[in-house]
Design a protein around this motif. Sequence first.
Motif, short mmCIF file in Angstrom:
data_model
loop_
_atom_site.label_atom_id
_atom_site.label_comp_id
_atom_site.label_asym_id
_atom_site.label_seq_id
_atom_site.Cartn_x
_atom_site.Cartn_y
_atom_site.Cartn_z
N GLY A 115 -18.59 -35.32 -56.70
CA GLY A 115 -19.97 -35.77 -56.95
C GLY A 115 -20.87 -35.55 -55.75
N ALA A 118 -21.48 -31.80 -55.41
CA ALA A 118 -22.44 -31.30 -56.39
C ALA A 118 -23.85 -31.81 -56.08
N TYR A 119 -23.97 -33.02 -55.57
CA TYR A 119 -25.28 -33.59 -55.27
C TYR A 119 -25.99 -32.80 -54.17
N SER A 126 -24.52 -29.87 -60.43
CA SER A 126 -25.37 -30.91 -59.84
C SER A 126 -25.89 -31.90 -60.90
N SER A 129 -23.51 -34.83 -61.09
CA SER A 129 -23.16 -35.51 -59.83
C SER A 129 -23.39 -37.01 -59.91
#
Length: 282
Positions: A115, A118-119, A126, A129
């Motif tokens: 997470g 992806a953030y 994303s 996330s």
Amino acid sequence: MKAAAMAATVATGAGGTILCSQRFRYCSNCNYLLSLNGPTTLGTKSSIFTIKEPLIAGKNRSKLRLGSIIKAADSTQPTTTIDKSVVPDDGGFSLAKVSFGVIGLGVGVTLLSYGFGAYFNILPGSEWSALMLTYGFPLAIIGMALKYAELKPVPCLTYSDAQILREQCATPILKQVRNDVTRYRYGDEQHLDEALKRIFQYGQGGGIPRRSAPVLQKIREEVTEDGKYCLVLVFEAKALQLSDFEQRQAKFASFFGPGITAEVAKGENDLYEVRLISNTTL
């Protein structure tokens, strides 16, 4: 031929050589060496005697002399052997044998890591996330809590003959004890905590301090000399003596009964064994 006297000792099922004294028509007062060849069955015609050379003559040849020299090549009797080989755990896959703490912590940390990646656009996805961070954090916390409160299963040594008797001779309580201590538990200070609390009466009159409580190290399934199923509980108790277990032997039998006979014994170092013997026989 007519024998004046003959006596012999024959080993059934084996060849041998027999010394015997006989009188024959063509040779009186002579001792002969007879050889017994082939499979022999007393009282049947399958015994084959072969007359060999005469023995050393003596003054009293006419006397009956008896001697036997038996060569039992295959005279060993078959013996019944007890199968004492150790068998692996046959329970197969079970959730009870899986650590939920490891699973929760592993899944939670994985979701949190992906997470965050992806953030910050390090990893793809994303748009997911926020969802991974939302579920990853509590899963990681729950996993750590379960891991902290986790009580690992104890080793179980099972012999082949005991495994055969378990289903038919072990009482339901013995089966439950075996299943409980060989799986992960959560929140308990030790295995069989409630049973030991009642038997040793922690902090009560005539009891023992809780810090001196025995700790279950392993269990063993075996068969007694008279063919009964036995579940052996091996405890470590550095602050206790054998007498502390002996005076509570009846309590062990009562708590894990009915249909149980309890015996206690001293093991190596600070180990003590409590043998729970099932009275059920085949």
